[in-house]
Design a protein around this motif. Structure first.
Motif, PDB file in Angstrom:
ATOM      1  N   LEU A  12       0.794  -1.220   0.000  1.00  0.00           N
ATOM      2  CA  LEU A  12       0.000   0.000   0.000  1.00  0.00           C
ATOM      3  C   LEU A  12       0.835   1.283   0.000  1.00  0.00           C
ATOM      4  N   PRO A  13       1.884   1.392   0.812  1.00  0.00           N
ATOM      5  CA  PRO A  13       2.642   2.644   0.762  1.00  0.00           C
ATOM      6  C   PRO A  13       3.339   2.864  -0.577  1.00  0.00           C
ATOM      7  N   THR A  14       3.814   1.786  -1.190  1.00  0.00           N
ATOM      8  CA  THR A  14       4.449   1.909  -2.506  1.00  0.00           C
ATOM      9  C   THR A  14       3.423   2.325  -3.546  1.00  0.00           C
ATOM     10  N   ALA A  15       2.262   1.699  -3.525  1.00  0.00           N
ATOM     11  CA  ALA A  15       1.203   2.056  -4.471  1.00  0.00           C
ATOM     12  C   ALA A  15       0.743   3.491  -4.235  1.00  0.00           C
ATOM     13  N   GLY A  16       0.661   3.896  -2.972  1.00  0.00           N
ATOM     14  CA  GLY A  16       0.273   5.270  -2.668  1.00  0.00           C
ATOM     15  C   GLY A  16       1.279   6.266  -3.208  1.00  0.00           C
ATOM     16  N   LYS A  17       2.575   5.923  -3.110  1.00  0.00           N
ATOM     17  CA  LYS A  17       3.600   6.803  -3.670  1.00  0.00           C
ATOM     18  C   LYS A  17       3.494   6.875  -5.189  1.00  0.00           C
ATOM     19  N   VAL A  18       3.214   5.750  -5.820  1.00  0.00           N
ATOM     20  CA  VAL A  18       3.045   5.741  -7.278  1.00  0.00           C
ATOM     21  C   VAL A  18       1.845   6.613  -7.666  1.00  0.00           C
ATOM     22  N   VAL A  19       0.731   6.451  -6.955  1.00  0.00           N
ATOM     23  CA  VAL A  19      -0.461   7.261  -7.242  1.00  0.00           C
ATOM     24  C   VAL A  19      -0.164   8.739  -7.005  1.00  0.00           C
ATOM     25  N   GLY A  20       0.545   9.044  -5.918  1.00  0.00           N
ATOM     26  CA  GLY A  20       0.889  10.431  -5.629  1.00  0.00           C
ATOM     27  C   GLY A  20       1.769  11.046  -6.696  1.00  0.00           C
ATOM     28  N   TRP A  21       2.810  10.318  -7.116  1.00  0.00           N
ATOM     29  CA  TRP A  21       3.696  10.849  -8.148  1.00  0.00           C
ATOM     30  C   TRP A  21       2.999  10.952  -9.500  1.00  0.00           C
ATOM     31  N   LEU A  22       2.109  10.020  -9.800  1.00  0.00           N
ATOM     32  CA  LEU A  22       1.327  10.142 -11.039  1.00  0.00           C
ATOM     33  C   LEU A  22       0.441  11.379 -10.993  1.00  0.00           C
ATOM     34  N   GLY A  23      -0.091  11.690  -9.809  1.00  0.00           N
ATOM     35  CA  GLY A  23      -0.888  12.909  -9.653  1.00  0.00           C
ATOM     36  C   GLY A  23      -0.052  14.160  -9.858  1.00  0.00           C
ATOM     37  N   VAL A  24       1.173  14.171  -9.333  1.00  0.00           N
ATOM     38  CA  VAL A  24       2.056  15.322  -9.518  1.00  0.00           C
ATOM     39  C   VAL A  24       2.419  15.486 -10.990  1.00  0.00           C
ATOM     40  N   ILE A  25       2.763  14.389 -11.645  1.00  0.00           N
ATOM     41  CA  ILE A  25       3.136  14.445 -13.061  1.00  0.00           C
ATOM     42  C   ILE A  25       1.951  14.892 -13.912  1.00  0.00           C
ATOM     43  N   SER A  26       0.767  14.353 -13.629  1.00  0.00           N
ATOM     44  CA  SER A  26      -0.409  14.754 -14.414  1.00  0.00           C
ATOM     45  C   SER A  26      -0.756  16.222 -14.171  1.00  0.00           C
ATOM     46  N   ALA A  27      -0.506  16.736 -12.968  1.00  0.00           N
ATOM     47  CA  ALA A  27      -0.765  18.148 -12.699  1.00  0.00           C
ATOM     48  C   ALA A  27       0.188  19.036 -13.485  1.00  0.00           C
ATOM     49  N   VAL A  28       1.463  18.664 -13.534  1.00  0.00           N
ATOM     50  CA  VAL A  28       2.438  19.452 -14.297  1.00  0.00           C
ATOM     51  C   VAL A  28       2.086  19.439 -15.782  1.00  0.00           C
ATOM     52  N   LEU A  29       1.747  18.266 -16.303  1.00  0.00           N
ATOM     53  CA  LEU A  29       1.334  18.180 -17.709  1.00  0.00           C
ATOM     54  C   LEU A  29       0.023  18.925 -17.936  1.00  0.00           C
ATOM     55  N   VAL A  75       0.679  16.028  -3.449  1.00  0.00           N
ATOM     56  CA  VAL A  75       1.841  16.251  -2.585  1.00  0.00           C
ATOM     57  C   VAL A  75       1.498  15.885  -1.142  1.00  0.00           C
ATOM     58  N   LEU A  76       0.274  16.238  -0.688  1.00  0.00           N
ATOM     59  CA  LEU A  76      -0.138  15.860   0.665  1.00  0.00           C
ATOM     60  C   LEU A  76      -0.197  14.345   0.829  1.00  0.00           C
ATOM     61  N   LEU A  77      -0.641  13.632  -0.204  1.00  0.00           N
ATOM     62  CA  LEU A  77      -0.657  12.168  -0.157  1.00  0.00           C
ATOM     63  C   LEU A  77       0.765  11.634   0.019  1.00  0.00           C
ATOM     64  N   LEU A  78       1.697  12.164  -0.752  1.00  0.00           N
ATOM     65  CA  LEU A  78       3.089  11.727  -0.638  1.00  0.00           C
ATOM     66  C   LEU A  78       3.656  12.031   0.752  1.00  0.00           C
ATOM     67  N   LEU A  79       3.359  13.221   1.274  1.00  0.00           N
ATOM     68  CA  LEU A  79       3.836  13.574   2.618  1.00  0.00           C
ATOM     69  C   LEU A  79       3.197  12.702   3.689  1.00  0.00           C
ATOM     70  N   GLY A  80       1.904  12.397   3.527  1.00  0.00           N
ATOM     71  CA  GLY A  80       1.210  11.546   4.492  1.00  0.00           C
ATOM     72  C   GLY A  80       1.814  10.160   4.567  1.00  0.00           C
ATOM     73  N   ILE A  81       2.213   9.630   3.413  1.00  0.00           N
ATOM     74  CA  ILE A  81       2.844   8.308   3.400  1.00  0.00           C
ATOM     75  C   ILE A  81       4.235   8.390   4.022  1.00  0.00           C
ATOM     76  N   GLN A  82       4.979   9.431   3.658  1.00  0.00           N
ATOM     77  CA  GLN A  82       6.343   9.572   4.172  1.00  0.00           C
ATOM     78  C   GLN A  82       6.369   9.763   5.687  1.00  0.00           C
ATOM     79  N   LYS A  83       5.433  10.550   6.206  1.00  0.00           N
ATOM     80  CA  LYS A  83       5.438  10.876   7.637  1.00  0.00           C
ATOM     81  C   LYS A  83       4.501   9.986   8.453  1.00  0.00           C
TER      82      LYS A  83
END
Length: 162
Positions: A12-29, A75-83
């Motif tokens: 779950l934490p790995t999948a959450g990081k993947v989802v979070g980073w996909l969200g960041v990338i899709s936002a930039v695009l 970004v909050l999702l990524l921080l939530g998983i990290q912390k």
């Protein structure tokens, strides 16, 4: 409801990081696409016929706000998983829960449009939307499972099982 232990064969934490980073990338695009559409850009074109699409400032501003929300929430999702903080995962769940409801309503309207017009092209779109919605619900359920796991075991001393 049974909580997931893995999402797409990932913890779950790995999948959450993947989802979070996909969200960041899709936002930039998304920022790039919105800015191009606000300036008027070629959407479909060949040497014979070119079509340009442009959106007005109000629509572009609304899309930029929604895109900014998506970036912040990812970004909050990524921080939530990290912390290991479940409260930082909650905005993602709320935002995407609203998006899932809106998508569900859109699918119902598309089904009504199909029965009203009986065009095969609408049926293909409805089937594609249903598959996309099913995948989105699966991902949402995985992030919800992550939220509950963090809520029970998270915090500064929380750790993931090996």
């Amino acid at each position: 409801m049974k909580m997931l232990e893995k999402l797409c064969c990932m913890r779950l934490p790995t999948a959450g990081k993947v989802v979070g980073w996909l969200g960041v990338i899709s936002a930039v695009l998304g920022y790039i696409r919105i800015l191009l559409l606000m300036n008027g850009t070629e959407v479909v074109g060949d040497t014979m016929q070119k079509q340009y699409m442009q959106i007005d400032a109000v629509t572009g501003s609304v899309l930029l706000v929604i895109n900014s929300l998506n970036l912040l929430i990812s970004v909050l999702l990524l921080l939530g998983i990290q912390k290991n903080r479940h409260g930082l995962v909650l905005p993602w769940l709320i935002f995407h829960g609203v998006v899932l409801v809106i998508c569900g309503v859109a699918i119902v309207l598309a089904i009504v449009a199909f029965f009203a017009s009986a065009e095969a092209a609408i049926l293909v779109l409805v089937l594609g939307y249903c598959l996309g919605l099913a995948l989105a619900i699966y991902i949402y359920h995985g992030i919800l499972s992550l939220y509950y796991y963090l809520k029970e075991n998270g915090g500064p001393d929380g750790s993931w099982p090996a």
